[in-house]
Design a protein around this motif. Structure first.
Motif, mmCIF file in Angstrom:
data_model
loop_
_atom_site.group_PDB
_atom_site.id
_atom_site.type_symbol
_atom_site.label_atom_id
_atom_site.label_comp_id
_atom_site.label_asym_id
_atom_site.label_seq_id
_atom_site.Cartn_x
_atom_site.Cartn_y
_atom_site.Cartn_z
ATOM 1 N N HIS A 137 101.540 29.785 47.886
ATOM 2 C CA HIS A 137 100.339 30.252 48.597
ATOM 3 C C HIS A 137 100.374 31.244 49.622
ATOM 4 O O HIS A 137 99.577 32.133 49.642
ATOM 5 C CB HIS A 137 99.748 28.845 49.202
ATOM 6 C CG HIS A 137 99.033 27.986 48.263
ATOM 7 N ND1 HIS A 137 97.808 28.312 47.479
ATOM 8 C CD2 HIS A 137 99.163 26.725 47.990
ATOM 9 C CE1 HIS A 137 97.487 27.274 46.710
ATOM 10 N NE2 HIS A 137 98.495 26.381 46.904
ATOM 11 N N SER A 168 95.663 23.250 45.052
ATOM 12 C CA SER A 168 96.837 22.339 45.378
ATOM 13 C C SER A 168 97.207 22.548 46.806
ATOM 14 O O SER A 168 98.206 22.113 46.933
ATOM 15 C CB SER A 168 97.734 22.171 44.382
ATOM 16 O OG SER A 168 98.566 23.388 44.223
ATOM 17 N N GLY A 169 96.679 23.412 47.576
ATOM 18 C CA GLY A 169 97.207 23.776 48.938
ATOM 19 C C GLY A 169 96.664 22.887 49.968
ATOM 20 O O GLY A 169 96.047 21.780 49.784
ATOM 21 N N THR A 170 97.066 23.285 51.339
ATOM 22 C CA THR A 170 96.749 22.499 52.336
ATOM 23 C C THR A 170 95.013 22.737 52.826
ATOM 24 O O THR A 170 94.378 23.804 52.152
ATOM 25 C CB THR A 170 97.432 23.018 53.459
ATOM 26 O OG1 THR A 170 97.247 24.470 53.931
ATOM 27 C CG2 THR A 170 99.112 22.682 53.371
ATOM 28 N N TRP A 171 94.699 22.358 53.921
ATOM 29 C CA TRP A 171 93.257 22.756 54.233
ATOM 30 C C TRP A 171 93.444 24.090 54.690
ATOM 31 O O TRP A 171 92.395 24.709 54.556
ATOM 32 C CB TRP A 171 92.904 21.824 55.386
ATOM 33 C CG TRP A 171 91.594 21.849 56.005
ATOM 34 C CD1 TRP A 171 91.493 22.166 57.319
ATOM 35 C CD2 TRP A 171 90.377 21.872 55.325
ATOM 36 N NE1 TRP A 171 89.999 22.562 57.616
ATOM 37 C CE2 TRP A 171 89.422 22.482 56.238
ATOM 38 C CE3 TRP A 171 89.925 21.848 53.953
ATOM 39 C CZ2 TRP A 171 88.088 22.623 55.977
ATOM 40 C CZ3 TRP A 171 88.497 21.924 53.704
ATOM 41 C CH2 TRP A 171 87.686 22.377 54.688
ATOM 42 N N GLU A 172 94.305 24.440 55.426
ATOM 43 C CA GLU A 172 94.541 25.833 56.030
ATOM 44 C C GLU A 172 94.660 26.916 54.698
ATOM 45 O O GLU A 172 93.942 28.056 55.024
ATOM 46 C CB GLU A 172 95.628 26.082 56.934
ATOM 47 C CG GLU A 172 95.815 25.547 58.273
ATOM 48 C CD GLU A 172 95.830 23.641 58.078
ATOM 49 O OE1 GLU A 172 95.377 23.171 59.060
ATOM 50 O OE2 GLU A 172 96.321 23.195 56.785
ATOM 51 N N ASP A 173 95.024 26.642 53.570
ATOM 52 C CA ASP A 173 95.018 27.540 52.613
ATOM 53 C C ASP A 173 93.581 27.445 52.223
ATOM 54 O O ASP A 173 93.249 28.337 51.623
ATOM 55 C CB ASP A 173 95.984 26.873 51.426
ATOM 56 C CG ASP A 173 97.307 26.898 51.716
ATOM 57 O OD1 ASP A 173 97.823 27.969 52.400
ATOM 58 O OD2 ASP A 173 98.150 26.007 51.158
ATOM 59 N N GLN A 197 96.166 14.665 49.425
ATOM 60 C CA GLN A 197 95.847 15.752 50.259
ATOM 61 C C GLN A 197 94.611 16.339 49.546
ATOM 62 O O GLN A 197 93.671 17.157 50.335
ATOM 63 C CB GLN A 197 97.163 16.860 50.358
ATOM 64 C CG GLN A 197 96.547 18.225 50.855
ATOM 65 C CD GLN A 197 97.871 19.118 50.977
ATOM 66 O OE1 GLN A 197 98.650 19.168 51.963
ATOM 67 N NE2 GLN A 197 98.213 19.678 49.995
ATOM 68 N N GLU A 200 91.312 14.566 50.227
ATOM 69 C CA GLU A 200 90.998 14.892 51.677
ATOM 70 C C GLU A 200 90.261 16.196 51.839
ATOM 71 O O GLU A 200 89.310 16.446 52.124
ATOM 72 C CB GLU A 200 91.913 14.847 52.703
ATOM 73 C CG GLU A 200 92.706 13.271 52.810
ATOM 74 C CD GLU A 200 93.900 13.388 53.751
ATOM 75 O OE1 GLU A 200 94.362 14.294 54.312
ATOM 76 O OE2 GLU A 200 94.661 12.170 53.952
ATOM 77 N N ASN A 201 90.827 17.056 51.237
ATOM 78 C CA ASN A 201 90.360 18.558 51.072
ATOM 79 C C ASN A 201 89.161 18.504 50.528
ATOM 80 O O ASN A 201 88.041 19.313 50.862
ATOM 81 C CB ASN A 201 91.217 19.572 50.502
ATOM 82 C CG ASN A 201 92.286 20.067 51.308
ATOM 83 O OD1 ASN A 201 92.386 19.772 52.411
ATOM 84 N ND2 ASN A 201 93.610 20.316 50.755
#
Length: 269
Positions: A137, A168-173, A197, A200-201
């Protein structure tokens, strides 16, 4: 109605029953399919499939696993063919392409060269893009946002620039991609019990920025793990999203179909 925005039904895994698979998708309410051709050897088959079925469209690109096939010595010839195929009215996007640091079948340098070449082509031709990003990412964003630096997306504003396939990344991504005008693709893993994760996103994301994907024949939903995936499974993904967001599958279908049509510029077709 549903749109499967990412599938590989031209794959050899469907050789024996491809038309039956397509018919099952239609019967399940999946009325538009975006066939993804990820290597030069698959481009012609994807276009032929799109020509055969009025509700199938194609996206053509070169996956990072094939970067060794499209280095500086071979890209000029490949780009000429790709450029010609992208003129076809049923070819609606470039991709999938991007970076994959999970399997590392090619070096970062090989992948980055091909990533940039396809971004150049997409910008020149004003085509939406389908981005593959796995365990990459930071580098994907560093490169991608050089080409799409501005935040110009609004719910009623310009068309989306592309989609981050199987996000498939984080919320920040997620926030970074949304800021720069990209949709996020949600696939079968949203149904997996351990995909906390992602789930949740999905709860937090604007539904106006999600599109549905199967990635058939890969990533089947939980009830079909270990089996070949099919586009007829899209409603299962919609139901999972609806459950997470306390909406009906019909609500999810309505919005994600509108998103997909905007993403691939299908509203005028």
């Amino acid at each position: 109605m549903f749109v499967d925005t990412h599938l590989h039904v031209a794959d050899s895994k469907f050789e024996q029953d491809r038309e039956a698979v397509i018919e099952r998708a239609v019967q399940a309410g999946v009325t538009t399919l975006i066939e993804i051709a990820e290597s030069p050897g698959t481009w012609d088959a994807a276009v032929a499939l799109a020509e055969k079925h009025p509700f199938i469209y194609a996206s053509l690109g070169i996956h990072p696993h094939h970067a060794h096939e499209a280095g500086p010595d071979r890209w000029p010839a490949l780009s000429r063919k790709l450029r010609e195929l992208l003129k076809h009215p049923k070819v609606v996007a470039i991709g999938e392409f991007g970076l994959d640091y999970f399997r590392m079948q090619n070096t970062k340098e090989q992948q980055d060269y091909l990533f940039c070449q396809q971004l150049d082509l997409a910008k020149e031709l004003a085509k939406p893009i389908v981005i593959h990003c796995r365990d990459a990412h930071a580098d994907t964003q560093n490169t991608l946002f050089q080409y799409y630096p501005e935040s110009s997306y609004a719910r009623s504003g310009p068309e989306p620039k592309g989609v981050i396939h199987c996000f498939s990344g984080t919320w920040e991504d997620a926030q970074a991609y949304l800021f720069h005008g990209f949709m996020l693709g949600v696939d079968g893993p949203v149904t997996y019990p351990n995909s906390k994760q992602l789930q949740e996103n999905v709860i937090r994301l604007p539904l106006e920025r999600i599109v549905l994907e199967t990635d058939s024949p890969y990533l089947p939903p939980q009830t079909h793990r270990g089996q070949r995936n099919e586009p007829s499974h899209i409603p299962m993904i919609a139901e999972a999203i609806g459950t997470l967001r306390h909406k009906t599958a019909e609500d999810v279908a309505h919005q994600t179909t509108a998103n997909a049509r905007a993403l691939f510029r299908l509203n005028h077709l």
